[in-house]
Design a protein around this motif. Sequence first.
Motif, PDB file in Angstrom:
ATOM      1  N   GLN A 242       0.465  -1.364  -0.362  1.00 51.18           N
ATOM      2  CA  GLN A 242       0.039  -0.104   0.347  1.00 51.18           C
ATOM      3  C   GLN A 242       0.935   1.470   0.193  1.00 51.18           C
ATOM      4  O   GLN A 242       0.265   2.396  -0.863  1.00 51.18           O
ATOM      5  N   MET A 243       1.902   1.469   0.500  1.00 52.82           N
ATOM      6  CA  MET A 243       2.686   2.126   0.514  1.00 52.82           C
ATOM      7  C   MET A 243       3.451   2.068  -0.751  1.00 52.82           C
ATOM      8  O   MET A 243       3.599   3.292  -1.287  1.00 52.82           O
ATOM      9  N   ARG A 244       3.454   1.664  -1.370  1.00 56.06           N
ATOM     10  CA  ARG A 244       4.378   1.764  -2.538  1.00 56.06           C
ATOM     11  C   ARG A 244       3.164   2.689  -4.050  1.00 56.06           C
ATOM     12  O   ARG A 244       2.934   2.485  -4.773  1.00 56.06           O
ATOM     13  N   VAL A 245       2.140   1.522  -3.764  1.00 53.52           N
ATOM     14  CA  VAL A 245       1.106   2.502  -4.776  1.00 53.52           C
ATOM     15  C   VAL A 245       0.543   3.846  -4.154  1.00 53.52           C
ATOM     16  O   VAL A 245       0.338   4.523  -4.975  1.00 53.52           O
ATOM     17  N   GLU A 246       0.360   4.204  -2.909  1.00 50.41           N
ATOM     18  CA  GLU A 246       0.103   5.711  -2.557  1.00 50.41           C
ATOM     19  C   GLU A 246       1.695   6.843  -2.831  1.00 50.41           C
ATOM     20  O   GLU A 246       1.733   7.762  -3.527  1.00 50.41           O
ATOM     21  N   ARG A 247       3.182   6.087  -2.653  1.00 53.35           N
ATOM     22  CA  ARG A 247       3.684   6.088  -3.627  1.00 53.35           C
ATOM     23  C   ARG A 247       3.725   7.208  -5.191  1.00 53.35           C
ATOM     24  O   ARG A 247       4.016   7.802  -5.696  1.00 53.35           O
ATOM     25  N   ALA A 248       3.761   5.850  -5.519  1.00 52.25           N
ATOM     26  CA  ALA A 248       3.357   6.144  -6.944  1.00 52.25           C
ATOM     27  C   ALA A 248       2.302   6.923  -7.017  1.00 52.25           C
ATOM     28  O   ALA A 248       2.809   7.788  -8.372  1.00 52.25           O
ATOM     29  N   LYS A 249       1.596   7.075  -6.572  1.00 52.43           N
ATOM     30  CA  LYS A 249       0.323   8.389  -7.287  1.00 52.43           C
ATOM     31  C   LYS A 249       0.929   9.768  -6.794  1.00 52.43           C
ATOM     32  O   LYS A 249       0.469  10.390  -7.965  1.00 52.43           O
ATOM     33  N   MET A 250       1.150  10.141  -6.053  1.00 56.49           N
ATOM     34  CA  MET A 250       2.213  10.635  -5.708  1.00 56.49           C
ATOM     35  C   MET A 250       3.170  10.907  -6.783  1.00 56.49           C
ATOM     36  O   MET A 250       3.383  12.665  -7.363  1.00 56.49           O
ATOM     37  N   LEU A 251       4.194   9.966  -6.557  1.00 54.04           N
ATOM     38  CA  LEU A 251       4.893  10.737  -8.055  1.00 54.04           C
ATOM     39  C   LEU A 251       4.017  10.804  -8.988  1.00 54.04           C
ATOM     40  O   LEU A 251       4.964  11.936 -10.165  1.00 54.04           O
ATOM     41  N   ARG A 252       3.637   9.911  -9.647  1.00 51.70           N
ATOM     42  CA  ARG A 252       2.784  10.282 -10.890  1.00 51.70           C
ATOM     43  C   ARG A 252       1.641  11.789 -11.093  1.00 51.70           C
ATOM     44  O   ARG A 252       2.407  12.961 -11.687  1.00 51.70           O
ATOM     45  N   GLN A 253       1.290  12.299  -9.694  1.00 50.73           N
ATOM     46  CA  GLN A 253       0.992  13.157  -9.800  1.00 50.73           C
ATOM     47  C   GLN A 253       2.012  14.480  -9.690  1.00 50.73           C
ATOM     48  O   GLN A 253       1.342  15.858 -10.917  1.00 50.73           O
ATOM     49  N   ALA A 254       2.990  14.132  -9.561  1.00 49.80           N
ATOM     50  CA  ALA A 254       3.726  15.555  -9.138  1.00 49.80           C
ATOM     51  C   ALA A 254       4.534  15.189 -10.623  1.00 49.80           C
ATOM     52  O   ALA A 254       4.896  16.836 -11.891  1.00 49.80           O
ATOM     53  N   TYR A 255       5.048  14.280 -11.324  1.00 52.26           N
ATOM     54  CA  TYR A 255       5.572  14.513 -12.584  1.00 52.26           C
ATOM     55  C   TYR A 255       4.711  15.101 -13.727  1.00 52.26           C
ATOM     56  O   TYR A 255       5.024  15.640 -13.955  1.00 52.26           O
ATOM     57  N   LEU A 256       2.627  14.876 -13.420  1.00 53.99           N
ATOM     58  CA  LEU A 256       2.172  15.614 -15.089  1.00 53.99           C
ATOM     59  C   LEU A 256       2.178  16.798 -14.403  1.00 53.99           C
ATOM     60  O   LEU A 256       2.161  17.676 -15.160  1.00 53.99           O
ATOM     61  N   GLY A 257       1.915  17.088 -13.245  1.00 47.58           N
ATOM     62  CA  GLY A 257       2.371  18.353 -12.485  1.00 47.58           C
ATOM     63  C   GLY A 257       3.539  19.147 -13.629  1.00 47.58           C
ATOM     64  O   GLY A 257       3.194  19.999 -13.587  1.00 47.58           O
ATOM     65  N   GLU A 258       4.662  18.387 -13.336  1.00 46.76           N
ATOM     66  CA  GLU A 258       5.982  19.610 -13.525  1.00 46.76           C
ATOM     67  C   GLU A 258       6.003  19.016 -14.803  1.00 46.76           C
ATOM     68  O   GLU A 258       6.784  20.023 -15.638  1.00 46.76           O
ATOM     69  N   LEU A 259       5.293  18.379 -15.543  1.00 45.48           N
ATOM     70  CA  LEU A 259       5.062  18.413 -17.453  1.00 45.48           C
ATOM     71  C   LEU A 259       4.381  19.533 -17.734  1.00 45.48           C
ATOM     72  O   LEU A 259       4.618  20.029 -18.936  1.00 45.48           O
ATOM     73  N   ILE A 260       3.063  19.470 -17.298  1.00 46.94           N
ATOM     74  CA  ILE A 260       2.413  20.560 -17.971  1.00 46.94           C
ATOM     75  C   ILE A 260       2.969  22.132 -17.552  1.00 46.94           C
ATOM     76  O   ILE A 260       2.988  22.910 -18.497  1.00 46.94           O
ATOM     77  N   LYS A 261       3.657  21.925 -16.328  1.00 44.63           N
ATOM     78  CA  LYS A 261       4.751  23.019 -16.062  1.00 44.63           C
ATOM     79  C   LYS A 261       4.941  23.871 -16.822  1.00 44.63           C
ATOM     80  O   LYS A 261       5.199  25.198 -17.190  1.00 44.63           O
ATOM     81  N   ARG A 262       5.928  22.284 -17.467  1.00 46.37           N
ATOM     82  CA  ARG A 262       7.072  23.132 -17.898  1.00 46.37           C
ATOM     83  C   ARG A 262       6.481  23.304 -19.684  1.00 46.37           C
ATOM     84  O   ARG A 262       6.635  23.979 -21.056  1.00 46.37           O
ATOM     85  N   ASN A 263       5.423  23.377 -20.253  1.00 44.87           N
ATOM     86  CA  ASN A 263       4.491  22.748 -21.443  1.00 44.87           C
ATOM     87  C   ASN A 263       2.825  23.398 -21.095  1.00 44.87           C
ATOM     88  O   ASN A 263       1.573  22.402 -20.988  1.00 44.87           O
ATOM     89  N   PRO A 264       2.704  24.497 -20.960  1.00 46.77           N
ATOM     90  CA  PRO A 264       1.345  25.016 -20.242  1.00 46.77           C
ATOM     91  C   PRO A 264       0.372  24.864 -21.794  1.00 46.77           C
ATOM     92  O   PRO A 264       0.760  25.421 -22.760  1.00 46.77           O
TER      93      PRO A 264
END
Length: 348
Positions: A306-328
């Motif tokens: 469960q901790m790995r699942v939760e961390r994967a969700k957070m990493l995905r959100q962070a990755y998408l957020g950074e990607l959209i920030k670079r390419n609005p």
Amino acid sequence: MSNAIIFRARTPASIAAVAAVLICAPVQGFAQTAPTAPRPVQASARPKPAPQAPLAQAGVQPATQGAAIGKASGSDDIVARVGDANVSADEIRGYVAALGPREQGALAQDPALLSQAVRMMLANRLVLQEVVAKKWDQQPNVAAQLDRIRENALVELYLQTASQPPANYPSDDELQKVYDANRTALLMPRQFQLSQIFVASPKDADKATEDNAKKAVDDIARKLKTPGADFAALANENDAKNGGDLGWVAEPQIRPEIRTQVMGLAKNAVSEPIRLDDGWHILKLVDTKASYTRTLPEVREQLVQQMRVERAKMLRQAYLGELIKRNPPVLNEIALSKVLSEQPRTTR
């Protein structure tokens, strides 16, 4: 024998409630430090694909010159075949390896599930042969849907890779902190090992049926009070299985009418007949387990998953957020609002 009537219905719940009903489930809602987003891969212009059949674009190879769809590559170990459709041992191993731990555990407990999966694979292969023979996948609307499916699958697979937690996550210290923070949710309630004799008599039964049931119950109760009475034998005489054994039941899952009787029994003692909606129940308390808090070794696997699942969700959100920030993204809201209004209406 009616078992369900003496237990409360189980409903999906958080770890606190789940632990209370003896179902092994991962702790949810851990407080974890927000991870550092992985550096996004620089976007590049999408190369124009070479012309190919739509099914091939979606990862499905069409049959050629009567060759079987799904023919094993580098392996002649065919474990199943129907018509020209084959399934190799390598494919089965790949199928099992791609399953989650829960599904793999189910296969280990019931090998027949694997046979069902192979039969479904063969059925799919037969359908694919029909698709290729009729060139159905080359219809423009179907080809467009296949392109979208392939695109979505590629995005999902890439995001899974980009958001994969490190192999050494969580550390022992991180695991201990999460366990300590959730100790109260891991309290296991008291459990009772019960056996039951049941005599059916619904509340809406006619008087004759109720009288016969009451007579049978009184007769059983009298026999149980004789020295050396065999509860299991009497249960089997009344259509029970395994001597009426109900196994271990958690205290919160027992109906109040039954619970009050059971809690007052000594080990191996038998209750008085109890009237419920479906009939008469006589319970024997075989043994009791005191409540306790599950230890870290007991829940380690579930917590790590469960901790790995939760961390994967957070990493995905962070990755998408950074990607959209670079390419609005830029949206033409006015044009977008007209899209649906301009769609042709279908008549029914």
